[in-house]
Scaffold this active site. Sequence first.
Site, mmCIF file in Angstrom:
data_model
loop_
_atom_site.group_PDB
_atom_site.id
_atom_site.type_symbol
_atom_site.label_atom_id
_atom_site.label_comp_id
_atom_site.label_asym_id
_atom_site.label_seq_id
_atom_site.Cartn_x
_atom_site.Cartn_y
_atom_site.Cartn_z
ATOM 1 N N HIS A 27 27.869 8.695 -25.411
ATOM 2 C CA HIS A 27 29.180 9.296 -25.654
ATOM 3 C C HIS A 27 29.770 8.744 -26.957
ATOM 4 C CE1 HIS A 27 28.438 9.582 -21.336
ATOM 5 N NE2 HIS A 27 29.262 10.603 -21.301
ATOM 6 N N LEU A 117 36.075 7.061 -13.744
ATOM 7 C CA LEU A 117 37.330 6.979 -14.488
ATOM 8 C C LEU A 117 38.503 6.562 -13.615
ATOM 9 C CD1 LEU A 117 36.882 10.054 -16.844
ATOM 10 C CD2 LEU A 117 36.542 7.639 -17.352
ATOM 11 N N HIS A 261 31.792 14.388 -27.197
ATOM 12 C CA HIS A 261 32.119 13.590 -26.010
ATOM 13 C C HIS A 261 30.879 12.980 -25.380
ATOM 14 C CE1 HIS A 261 34.025 12.284 -22.263
ATOM 15 N NE2 HIS A 261 32.914 12.720 -21.694
ATOM 16 N N GLU A 408 45.619 3.597 -0.760
ATOM 17 C CA GLU A 408 44.356 2.990 -0.361
ATOM 18 C C GLU A 408 43.358 2.840 -1.516
ATOM 19 O OE1 GLU A 408 46.059 4.801 3.376
ATOM 20 O OE2 GLU A 408 45.715 5.522 1.322
ATOM 21 N N ASP A 466 46.458 10.171 18.584
ATOM 22 C CA ASP A 466 46.581 10.649 17.202
ATOM 23 C C ASP A 466 45.552 11.716 16.865
ATOM 24 O OD1 ASP A 466 48.830 9.285 16.311
ATOM 25 O OD2 ASP A 466 47.686 7.486 15.837
ATOM 26 N N HIS A 470 42.503 10.984 12.992
ATOM 27 C CA HIS A 470 42.645 9.534 12.927
ATOM 28 C C HIS A 470 41.524 8.792 13.668
ATOM 29 C CE1 HIS A 470 46.492 10.554 11.295
ATOM 30 N NE2 HIS A 470 46.899 9.297 11.254
#
Length: 659
Positions: A27, A117, A261, A408, A466, A470
Site C-alpha cells: 500500500h 482498521l 492505495h 464491548e 431474556d 441473550h
Amino acid sequence: MIDEKQLCVSAIRVVSAEAIQKANSGHPGIVLGAAPMAFELFSRQLVHDSACPDWANRDRFILSAGHGSMLLYSLLHLFGYGLSMDDLKQFRQFGSLTPGHPEYGHTVGVEATTGPLGQGVSMAVGMAMAEDHLAATFNKEGYAVVDHYTYALCGDGCMMEGISSEAASLAGTLKLNKLIVLYDRNRISIEGDTATSFSEDVPARYRAYGWNVIVVADGEDMDAVGKAIAEAKACKSAPSLIVVDTKIGAKSPLEGSEKTHGEPLGAANIQAMKESLSYYPDKEFYIPEEAYAYVNKCMEKGKQAHADWDAMMEGYKAAYPELYNLYETYHAKDVASLIDVDAVAAKLTATATRSSSGQVLNAIAPMVPQLFGGSADLAPSNKTELSGEGFYSKENPTGRNIHFGVREHAMAAIANGMALHGGVLPYVATFLVFSDYLRHSVRLSALMNQRVLYVLTHDSIGVGEDGPTHQPIEHVASFRVMPNVAVFRPADGKETAAAYLYGVKANGPTLLALSRQNLPLYEGSSIEEAQKGAYVLYGGEKDADAIIIATGSEVDLAVKAAKAMEEKGKAVRVVSMPCMDVFEKQSAEYKESVLPAAITARVSVEAGTTFGWERYVGDKGIALGIDHFGASAPGDVLFKTFGFTVENVVAAVEKVLNA
C-alpha cells in the site's frame, strides 16, 4: 545546501515504494502521503531510544493504519531499530522481519499488531489510560517516573470503523491529555473518493467527544505538524486529534488516485517520482549517509532522556523505597507468585461461578495491585467490581475499577493497549453472548500473546427469561477454535480460581465463561488439577465402565448421573474439562490417565453446541448439547425441555454401554 529533513522524507518515500514494487504487493499511497508527518514525529517529537526499544518511559507510537507498514519499517530502519536494507527488500516475504502488516513481538519497534482498521487507535487509548493510572500511582514531585505520550497515526478507514468511535468517546470522557492522534486525511479509500460514503465533519465529531482538535492544512509542512504537536502537548484537559490534510500517493504521477492505495506504483512511476524529487534516479534501495547522520543527531535527545530517567530512578529508589518496590511489583513478569492460593480458596463458597469470579478478583486484588479493569456497563451482573478500590476517572486516576460504558469492542482493544503498555494486568467483562462484539480484539490478544482476562458471564440457556438473544449457544465452541486462547468454563469456585491462576501466567488471553445460576462447591474439584484443563472429579478410585465429560453447570448433572449409574452397578468416571485448550497441552501420559483410550463408552454434557466434542467422545460416544437457539422461559424449564436432566444423561450412558 541539502535540506536534510526533506532528504530523509524522500528516502522514506522512494525506498518504501521500491520495497512494495519488489514484493509486487502493498500500500504505497499512505506511505507517500504521510511520510512528512511521520518523519517529523520520529525525528523531533517522539521521545524514544532505539538502543533500548522497551525502555519503560518511552513515548509509544502505533501505526493504526497498519496497511501502511512500509512507512513504519522505513522509519525503524532509519532510526536504528535493527531493520537492515535487506530486511526492507524482503517486504511481505515468508519469514521476513517486514510482514504485510506490523506484528508486535516479531519486529523490534512495533508497539502493536495492526491492520484491522480502528484497532490501533483504540489500543492507543488503552496505553494512554495505563500511563495515566501509573503516573498517578507512582509520580512524586521531582520524580516523573511515568511521564510519556502515546501517539497513533490513522487514516480515513480508521475513522469510519465503529470501534474507533467507541474508543474516542471514552478517551474524551476520561480527558486523556497524553494521547495524540494524527489523522492522515486524504479523503481516498479503496473504492475512491470518500465523499460517497464518509461525508461527516470529523473534527466536529471529535470536538463533541471532548477532544482538542487541530487542523494542519498542508501535510507537506513538517514545521506546521511540529507546531500542532506542541500545541497538543500544551493541552492538559483533553486528548488531541491533529487532522493533517494530505494527498494519497504524494509526489508520484498517481498522486490523488485510489490506485495508489493497495497496489504497487509501477517501475516507471517510481522512476518519475525519483526524478521529480531529485532523489538518486540511478540508484535503487539507496539512502545517503547524510540522511543517516541527520537521524543519528535527532536520536541524541531520546538517548539523553533515557539516561536522565535512569539516573532519576536511582534517586527515586533512595527517596521512596516502598514505592520503588511497588513499581517493580507492578512490572513483575511472574504474577502468579504474588498470589496466596490458600487465601483465595478460603474465600470461595457454593455459588454461581460469576459470583465465584468476584470472590477471586477481590481476594487477589490486594496481592496483585496491578489488576486494573472493569465491565461494559455490567459490573453488578458480572461481579467484577473491586471493593473499595474506587473508579478510574480524570478526578480519580488511581481508581482500579473502569467504567467502560456499553462499548464491548473498544473495551477489549483498550485492554490490549493496557497490556502492551505494561505495568497493569487488564481484565474486562460482559455477557458471554456479547462477546461477538469483542471477538476481533480477542483475536489480536491471541496474536500478540497479550495477557488479558476476559470475564464472560451468563454462559448458557441458564440465562432464562431474556431469551435466545441473550443465550450463548455457539460462543464457547467458537472461541475454542481460536489459536492461543484459553477458554475456561469452570464448574465451581475452585475451578474459577484455577482459571484466574492460569490466566495470570498465560502468554495470551484467558476467557472465563461463567454461570448465572448457583452451583455446588465440589469436594472432588481442585484448583491445582483444574489448571491442567481436565481432571477426574468423581469416580477415579476404581476402573470405570464409562466416562462422562462435562463443563460448567453440567458437571453437577454428570455427578448425579454417575451416582445413579452406581446404583445400577456401573462405575462411571466424571471428568471435568474446564479448558480443552489447556488439556491438549498436557503430556500424552496425563491425558491417557484422565481419558483412557480403552474406555470408549463416553458421553459429553455441555449446554451449548456439540461442535468439537467428537474429539473426546469418539465414534461410539454421545455428545449431549444444544445445536439450536434457546427460548424465553425460566432457566430450569429450558434445561429440562432441552434434555439437560439426570435421566437423560443416564439414558445416554446406558446407550453407549449397550452399543
